[in-house]
Enzyme design. Structure first.
Site, short mmCIF file in Angstrom:
data_model
loop_
_atom_site.label_atom_id
_atom_site.label_comp_id
_atom_site.label_asym_id
_atom_site.label_seq_id
_atom_site.Cartn_x
_atom_site.Cartn_y
_atom_site.Cartn_z
N ASP A 205 7.65 -3.60 -6.02
CA ASP A 205 6.75 -4.39 -5.20
C ASP A 205 6.08 -3.55 -4.12
OD1 ASP A 205 5.73 -7.03 -4.77
OD2 ASP A 205 6.78 -6.98 -2.84
N HIS A 286 3.74 -12.84 -1.01
CA HIS A 286 2.31 -12.81 -0.70
C HIS A 286 1.72 -11.42 -0.74
CE1 HIS A 286 2.21 -17.01 0.57
NE2 HIS A 286 3.46 -16.78 0.93
N ARG A 287 2.54 -10.43 -1.06
CA ARG A 287 1.98 -9.09 -1.01
C ARG A 287 0.87 -8.94 -2.04
NH1 ARG A 287 6.59 -6.06 -0.65
NH2 ARG A 287 6.68 -6.22 1.60
N GLY A 288 1.01 -9.62 -3.16
CA GLY A 288 -0.02 -9.56 -4.19
C GLY A 288 -1.37 -10.01 -3.67
N ILE A 291 -2.79 -7.41 -1.26
CA ILE A 291 -3.24 -6.18 -1.89
C ILE A 291 -4.53 -6.41 -2.69
CG2 ILE A 291 -2.64 -4.43 -3.61
CD1 ILE A 291 -1.07 -3.95 -1.19
#
Lengths: 347, 688
Positions: A205, A286-288, A291
């Site tokens: 991740d 929520h990193r997706g 990014i």
């Protein structure tokens, strides 16, 4: 003086456009936090990363400090580090500064954690009887690129250090009598051959983008690869000189994109699209989303635009989502969102 | 360093509330945040730094003694102060990095000062710094056992006792723990889990608008952190105000007797172990009331905090249903009995962790409220999971038919038989990790790898812990002299003690001969192997597979971590031909020996699935004799553990050759009909 070893030029790499793009995007915007390159042996993974050194931009750093600090934004940290080291720090306006290229720091798979995180300076300890910190690879990698070849073979405890540092942007050392911390924000570039095993989810991740690459099928391109490689091996200097002009063009384009990045705007409905896409495919956290947005903006800047278009989002999702999809055990990481959806409907 | 402001974290109400409670009232006992990656776990905790209140301390005391409480003063304060001298400082949030060593956590000799003064001087560690503060451990489930022990010890006694490196020292040490973890990476030890007063399961936000809001905030923060922080400073102020007010009235909050009964019933109904839950819940409820500005605890306060207190303690493991019964009511008896029953079966395997992190089932459940489409997908997924069981049976029947009609020389391909519930495997993971740790200590002696966690005066030659050595030598420097500042003598040497998690090697030796085709045996075997593979996937074990059929043995899968690859190969594995068992044994043995050369501490588990009817030999001997001779030789490798699974069909005439093979190998022996695939997994677990 011995002539310095030449790397195969980045621009001379045949094909593998997606990988090259992912690397370039990361140079333009370090906040993308890295790229994971998955692929079989001999697909120019390592060549591409090593070649990055030539096309990386320059940054200003505080002189005579191994911590690669930004003289304007990280003066506070500089003071703290100097205090911990018992060194005198100059006043902010009289700071010595110089410019250097962003560095690619290689983290060998067998690295021990004391070399990665930093450790007690033994020489100093024995000679002076004082403890002093000897900064590790993470200190040198600050604001640069940390490159891990075969990242899936990295020892678990070294991975833990990377995770710790990547989460905070700070490396904290609490070991061997030393208590010390310094900024460590780096672009993590990893290459791996998935046949040797997958990455731990948490580390996976941390890579902003992920590309799957394979050998090239086109005969013509394969021939081109061989020709170029042979010419490079025979006479690296001439080969590199021949590609110099194109290299320079790339550097200029990257520099322009970096300047443009902050002006890139995104319409609100496109944000909705991003969130919608992420919800649809089902990713953790929520990193997706974050990014994708950053990648799309960087893409726009790379194409010399100041507005993000829907196509940018799609392309960004292809780079940022495949490794974040919640997978069934034993499921492979899809190449792109399209192939993922196709597989989904085929079932 | 500028952190993302606490007030700007979108959603995650539970998480934020739990953190505030921990700050307002240390007696709550800290917070554990469990959740998938990328959901602002760490961001929220770091944002908290900005909100921490002030406490009064003895001025300049390195242990942060309370001025008003003279009995508890540290030796320094007692020696140097007659009067309390009050100073103020913010509560500290001390970050414990995963690679911390023992001397920095508990404290040890300060070697610079010791060399200078010629007598041992104590250097405080993180545990001193964190007294009356908050100890923050990111990825707490990855912390080394040894460091965990130190922390548990300090947490339970409220004192940190240092008896090492010629130092005897003791100082007060009370702190709340805040930890974050991603259950995908493994579970927490039960003792440590229990130390966390509250536990929050955080999830990603499923609301589209909130996701967009989150995106925008994050982007604004990255663009210009300073102005973003300024924008949220007034909201942070409000929270700070709320914390201050709550701390002020906390001691006045009353707990009516009826509410205590309610708490007791809640805890009993949820089958919690011990009484910590009751105590924590009382504190948490009072804190909740204080945060709301109320001076008496009510039902609502308790119900609000109950899930956080119970979720990691309830033996059922599931988030307790928002408990509806108002205080004086008969607790649902029938439910209780079923609870009890399940409880008993699961007791030996730390029931708290039971099922909660089953990566498929439970996670899927908890995500279900996300999205209609998603729900459908999951639903389909679950159906798939259920189906193989019936499928397997049907398949078995079909295969029995097939075996009758298809000749032995034909190659056949069987699907993977039913695999079993992920829930059980998760439990196994937990348990194996713990045992794995025990074994670890034996394997680490022979290797110079792993994490350096502490030093001792014995250990692997050449792996000298110089820092500890210098500390050991420091007090004597005044008596020794030489050109170097520090002079070492052999008695000073300290060696590194390293910890390393070693995965196991699971080596499968699978009989692929025609006789395996009958009665769905292959499907069942594949199912069993698959289940073990899934287990290995989570534990990062290595796997390898050897099959033998026709006239030779093959390494289908060399030792690898890629369980994906193993799974694919397993699905493609064909059956047919004769049984060259001895060739298989030799191939497998070679593979294992090579592995052991590289990893001398490894403990391969060899699982042999065969009917034992060897009918191809390598030399002049009879196939069966050869097989038994080889097996006896293999049994001498003590590091390996063998398991033989007999696939021979029950009938009037049985040869029991597998039994003999097992005896020769000194292996555990099981019949395929006895082993529900699940049991095979248990067997492997026990041997680990």
């Amino acid at each position: 003086m011995k002539e310095k070893k030449r790397n195969y030029p980045f621009v001379a790499i045949v094909g593998q456009e997606k990988m090259k793009l992912a690397l370039i995007l990361n140079i333009i915007n370090p906040l993308l936090s890295g790229v994971l390159i998955r692929g079989e042996k001999g697909t120019a993974k390592s060549t591409a990363v090593r070649a990055l050194a030539e096309i990386l931009p320059e940054i200003e750093v505080i002189s005579r400090s191994p911590f690669v600090l930004d003289p304007d934004k990280e003066y506070e940290q500089y003071l703290a580090i100097c205090a911990a080291l018992g060194v005198e720090a100059g006043p902010a306006d009289a700071l010595e500064r110089n410019t250097q290229k962003v560095q690619v720091i290689e983290l060998p798979v067998g690295a021990t954690e004391d070399r990665v995180a930093g450790t007690l300076d033994l020489e100093h300890a024995l000679q002076k009887g004082e403890k002093r910190v000897e900064p590790g690879l993470l200190a040198h990698a600050h604001r640069g690129v940390l490159y891990v070849d075969e990242v899936n073979l990295l020892d678990d405890h070294v991975v833990d250090i990377l995770l710790d540092a990547a989460a905070m942007g700070v490396n904290t050392i609490e070991r061997e009598g030393i208590s010390f911390s310094h900024p460590a924000r780096f672009t993590l570039v990893g290459t791996m051959n998935p046949e040797e095993g997958e990455l731990r989810p948490q580390l996976l991740d941390r890579f902003g983008l992920c590309v799957n690459i394979r050998g090239i099928d086109s005969v013509q391109e394969r021939v081109a690869i061989m020709e170029r490689r042979v010419r490079f091996d025979e006479d690296p200097a001439t080969f590199c000189d021949r590609w110099q002009e194109e290299s320079d063009r790339l550097v200029t384009r990257i520099t322009m994109a970096m300047e443009l990045y902050n002006e890139v705007e995104v319409r609100r409905e496109l944000l909705h699209d991003i969130a919608q896409t992420c919800l649809e495919v089902g990713i953790d956290g929520h990193r997706g989303d974050i990014i994708i947005l950053k990648t799309a903006r960087t893409l726009a800047a790379w194409h010399n635009r100041t507005e993000v278009q829907a196509a940018d989002i799609k392309e960004a999702a292809d780079l940022a989502l495949p490794h974040r999809i919640r997978r069934q055990p034993l499921m492979d990481i899809p190449d792109s969102m399209e192939s993922y959806r196709a597989a989904g409907t085929a079932l | 360093m500028s952190f993302f402001p606490f007030a700007a974290v979108v959603g995650q109400q539970e998480l934020k509330l739990a953190l505030l409670m921990a700050v307002v009232n240390p007696a709550v006992g800290g917070v554990l945040i469990r959740g998938e990656k990328g959901i602002a776990k760490s961001t929220a905790v770091r944002g908290l730094v900005d909100l921490l209140p002030e406490i009064t301390v003895n001025h300049g005391c390195r242990f942060s003694c309370r001025p008003e409480n003279r009995e508890l003063w540290c030796v320094d304060c007692l020696a140097t102060k007659d009067e309390p001298s009050t100073g103020h400082r913010k509560v500290r949030l001390v970050n414990l990095p995963l690679n911390a060593t023992e001397d920095r956590v508990a404290g040890g000799i300060d070697f610079s000062a010791t060399v200078e003064r010629g007598k041992p001087l104590f250097q405080t560690g993180l545990l001193a710094e964190v007294h009356r503060g908050i100890l923050y451990i990111d990825e707490v489930n990855l912390l080394d056992d040894h460091i965990v022990d130190l922390i548990l010890d300090a947490a339970s006694s409220g004192m940190n006792r240092v008896e090492r490196e010629g130092i005897s020292f003791c100082h007060p040490c009370r702190f709340s723990l805040i930890g974050t973890m991603n259950p995908e990476e493994g579970e927490l030890r039960p003792q440590l889990l229990d130390r966390f007063g509250l536990c929050v399961e955080a999830k990603g936000n499923a609301d589209l608008d909130e996701r967009v809001l989150l995106l925008m905030r994050r982007e604004q923060f990255d663009r210009d952190p300073c102005s973003f922080i300024t924008r949220f400073s007034s909201r942070n102020d409000t929270i700070r105000q709320r914390i201050r007010a709550a701390r002020a009235i906390l001691s006045r909050v009353r707990m009516p007797a009826g509410m205590r009964v309610f708490i007791g019933e809640l805890c009993r109904e949820n089958n919690v172990a011990g009484h910590r839950a009751d105590l924590v819940m009382e504190q948490a409820a009072r804190t909740m009331a204080a945060l709301d500005g109320d001076d008496e605890v009510t039902n609502n306060h308790i119900l609000r905090v109950a899930p956080m207190v119970l979720i990691h303690r309830s033996r059922e493991g599931r988030p307790p249903p928002p408990p509806p019964p108002p205080p004086p009511e008969d607790p649902g008896k029938p439910e209780n009995t079923t609870d009890q029953a399940q409880n008993n079966s699961g007791q030996e395997d730390f029931p708290e962790t039971d099922g909660r992190n089953a990566p498929q089932g439970q996670d899927a459940d908890s995500q279900n409220d996300r999205q209609q489409t998603r729900r459908e997908q999951e639903g389909a997924g679950r159906k798939d999971k259920d189906r193989p069981e019936q499928d397997g049976q049907e398949q078995a029947a079909q295969e029995a038919e097939a075996a009758g009609t298809v000749g032995n020389q034909e190659d056949q391909l069987f699907d993977i038989g039913p695999t079993f519930s992920v829930k059980k495997i998760t439990m196994a993971k937990d348990r194996v990790v713990r045992r794995g740790r025990g074994r670890r200590s034996r394997s680490m002696v022979s290797q110079k790898q792993g994490r350096y966690s502490r030093a001792a005066s014995f250990g692997l030659a050449g792996d000298i812990a110089l820092d500890a050595t210098i500390r050991a030598a420091a007090p004597f420097q005044a008596e020794r002299s030489g050109s170097l500042a520090v002079r070492l003598e052999p008695c000073d040497f300290r060696y590194k003690i390293r910890e390393k998690r070693i995965g196991n090697l699971l080596l499968f030796m699978v009989d692929g001969s025609g006789s395996m085709a009958a009665r769905g045996r292959m499907a069942a075997s594949k199912g069993a192997i698959m289940s073990l593979l899934l287990d290995a996937y989570q534990k990062r074990d290595k796997v390898a597979m050897v099959t033998f059929r026709r006239d030779r043995a093959e390494i289908n899968l060399p030792v690898t971590c890629s369980v994906e690859l193993a799974g694919r190969l397993l699905a493609e594995m064909k059956v047919g031909g004769r049984t060259p068992l001895s060739a298989g044994l030799i191939k497998g043995y070679e593979l294992m020996r090579n592995y052991l050369l590289r990893e001398p501490g490894g403990r391969p588990i060899v699982i042999i699935l065969t009917d034992g009817k060897a009918n191809v030999s390598m030399g002049e001997e009879k196939p069966v004799d050869e097989m038994l001779r080889l097996a006896t030789a293999m049994a001498r490798e003590e590091r390996a553990k063998y398991i033989v699974v007999d696939t021979e069909e029950e009938g009037p005439v049985t040869f029991d050759l597998s039994g003999k093979l097992a005896a020769a190998l000194a292996a555990d022996y099981f019949k395929i009909k006895d082993i529900q695939a699940e049991e095979l997994v248990h067997i492997v677990r026990e041997t680990q």
